[in-house]
Write an enzyme that holds these catalytic residues in place. Structure first.
Site, PDB file in Angstrom:
ATOM      1  N   CYS A 101      -1.545   0.812   7.378  1.00  0.00           N
ATOM      2  CA  CYS A 101      -2.990   0.499   7.483  1.00  0.00           C
ATOM      3  C   CYS A 101      -3.361  -0.738   6.660  1.00  0.00           C
ATOM      4  O   CYS A 101      -3.554  -1.821   7.196  1.00  0.00           O
ATOM      5  CB  CYS A 101      -3.842   1.696   7.047  1.00  0.00           C
ATOM      6  N   ARG A 102      -3.472  -0.563   5.346  1.00  0.00           N
ATOM      7  CA  ARG A 102      -4.069  -1.632   4.527  1.00  0.00           C
ATOM      8  C   ARG A 102      -3.168  -2.854   4.379  1.00  0.00           C
ATOM      9  O   ARG A 102      -3.614  -3.992   4.600  1.00  0.00           O
ATOM     10  CB  ARG A 102      -4.414  -1.080   3.130  1.00  0.00           C
ATOM     11  N   SER A 103      -1.907  -2.658   3.964  1.00  0.00           N
ATOM     12  CA  SER A 103      -1.088  -3.845   3.677  1.00  0.00           C
ATOM     13  C   SER A 103      -0.705  -4.636   4.934  1.00  0.00           C
ATOM     14  O   SER A 103      -0.714  -5.871   4.884  1.00  0.00           O
ATOM     15  CB  SER A 103       0.132  -3.502   2.821  1.00  0.00           C
ATOM     16  N   ASN A 144       2.191   1.542   4.425  1.00  0.00           N
ATOM     17  CA  ASN A 144       2.490   0.277   5.129  1.00  0.00           C
ATOM     18  C   ASN A 144       2.151   0.378   6.623  1.00  0.00           C
ATOM     19  O   ASN A 144       2.782  -0.261   7.454  1.00  0.00           O
ATOM     20  CB  ASN A 144       3.948  -0.158   4.936  1.00  0.00           C
ATOM     21  N   ASP A 174      -8.337   3.745   1.267  1.00  0.00           N
ATOM     22  CA  ASP A 174      -7.351   3.962   2.331  1.00  0.00           C
ATOM     23  C   ASP A 174      -8.033   4.498   3.595  1.00  0.00           C
ATOM     24  O   ASP A 174      -8.481   5.656   3.621  1.00  0.00           O
ATOM     25  CB  ASP A 174      -6.293   4.958   1.834  1.00  0.00           C
ATOM     26  N   CYS A 226       0.859  -1.185   0.000  1.00  0.00           N
ATOM     27  CA  CYS A 226       0.000   0.000   0.000  1.00  0.00           C
ATOM     28  C   CYS A 226       0.896   1.235   0.000  1.00  0.00           C
ATOM     29  O   CYS A 226       2.068   1.147  -0.377  1.00  0.00           O
ATOM     30  CB  CYS A 226      -0.982  -0.023   1.177  1.00  0.00           C
TER      31      CYS A 226
HETATM   32  P1  4NP Z   1      -1.822   2.878   4.048  1.00  0.00           P
HETATM   33  O1  4NP Z   1      -2.399   4.277   4.579  1.00  0.00           O
HETATM   34  O2  4NP Z   1      -1.261   3.143   2.674  1.00  0.00           O
HETATM   35  O3  4NP Z   1      -3.026   1.970   3.995  1.00  0.00           O
HETATM   36  O4  4NP Z   1      -0.791   2.461   5.061  1.00  0.00           O
HETATM   37  C1  4NP Z   1      -1.623   5.441   4.682  1.00  0.00           C
HETATM   38  C2  4NP Z   1      -1.062   5.762   5.888  1.00  0.00           C
HETATM   39  C3  4NP Z   1      -0.325   6.919   6.020  1.00  0.00           C
HETATM   40  C4  4NP Z   1      -0.160   7.755   4.925  1.00  0.00           C
HETATM   41  C5  4NP Z   1      -0.711   7.432   3.711  1.00  0.00           C
HETATM   42  C6  4NP Z   1      -1.439   6.259   3.590  1.00  0.00           C
HETATM   43  N1  4NP Z   1       0.582   8.965   5.048  1.00  0.00           N
HETATM   44  O5  4NP Z   1       0.608   9.738   4.085  1.00  0.00           O
HETATM   45  O6  4NP Z   1       1.173   9.215   6.102  1.00  0.00           O
END
Ligand code: 4NP
Length: 156
Positions: A14-16, A12, A122, A9
């Site tokens: 939340c989703r993955s 790294n 997300d 994702c």
């Molecule tokens: P993820 O979500 O891609 O599912 O881990 C996010 C978490 C943090 C951020 C972006 C996406 N960020 O920009 O900090």
């Protein structure tokens, strides 16, 4: 046989990592030995555990994300994994640019294994952590069923 699976994702956190934990739990319950990992395309959260609200939503369903730490995906991952699953089209485009020439790893969207969704939204932005886990659980079950189904060409 796709025994080494990487979820990717953006952050790294939340989703993955959630997909990693869900598939690991499902595979363990079914006695299916898989190597499972996750990584992000971005580098903002390197070394950090998954996002607190994501961890709490996952823990409520029995998934413990606390030991996971964020890392950034790299070209070497195309050798280390047979199947690389992107959470959305941006992740997929990043991975297509990163893919070394000649790599045989299969690269696609995680939601290619489900019907009714074309990406995993997300929850860092939508705040819908339970909806994210609902989708991940459905897709992970479908992925595992595909991996367990005998196929002549051995492809995931
Ligand atoms: P993820 O979500 O891609 O599912 O881990 C996010 C978490 C943090 C951020 C972006 C996406 N960020 O920009 O900090």
């Amino acid at each position: 046989m796709a025994d080494r699976i990487l979820f990717v994702c953006l952050g790294n956190i939340c989703r993955s990592p959630s997909a990693e934990a869900v598939l690991r739990a499902l595979a363990l319950a079914r006695g299916h030995a898989l190597t499972i990992d996750s990584a992000g395309t971005g580098d903002w959260h390197l070394g950090e555990p998954p996002y607190g609200p994501m961890q709490r939503a996952a823990r409520a369903r029995g998934y413990d994300l606390s030991a996971l730490r964020a890392r950034q995906v790299s070209a070497v991952d195309f050798e280390r994994f047979d199947l690389i699953l992107a959470m959305d089209a941006d992740n997929l485009a990043h991975l297509e640019r990163l893919r070394p020439p000649g790599s045989t790893a299969k690269l696609c969207l995680f939601t290619d294994y489900t019907e009714g969704a074309d990406h995993v939204p997300d929850p860092y932005f939508t705040r819908d952590f339970d909806g994210c886990l609902d989708l991940i659980e459905v897709a992970a079950r479908a992925l595992l069923a595909r991996l367990e189904a005998p196929r002549d060409d051995g492809q995931p």
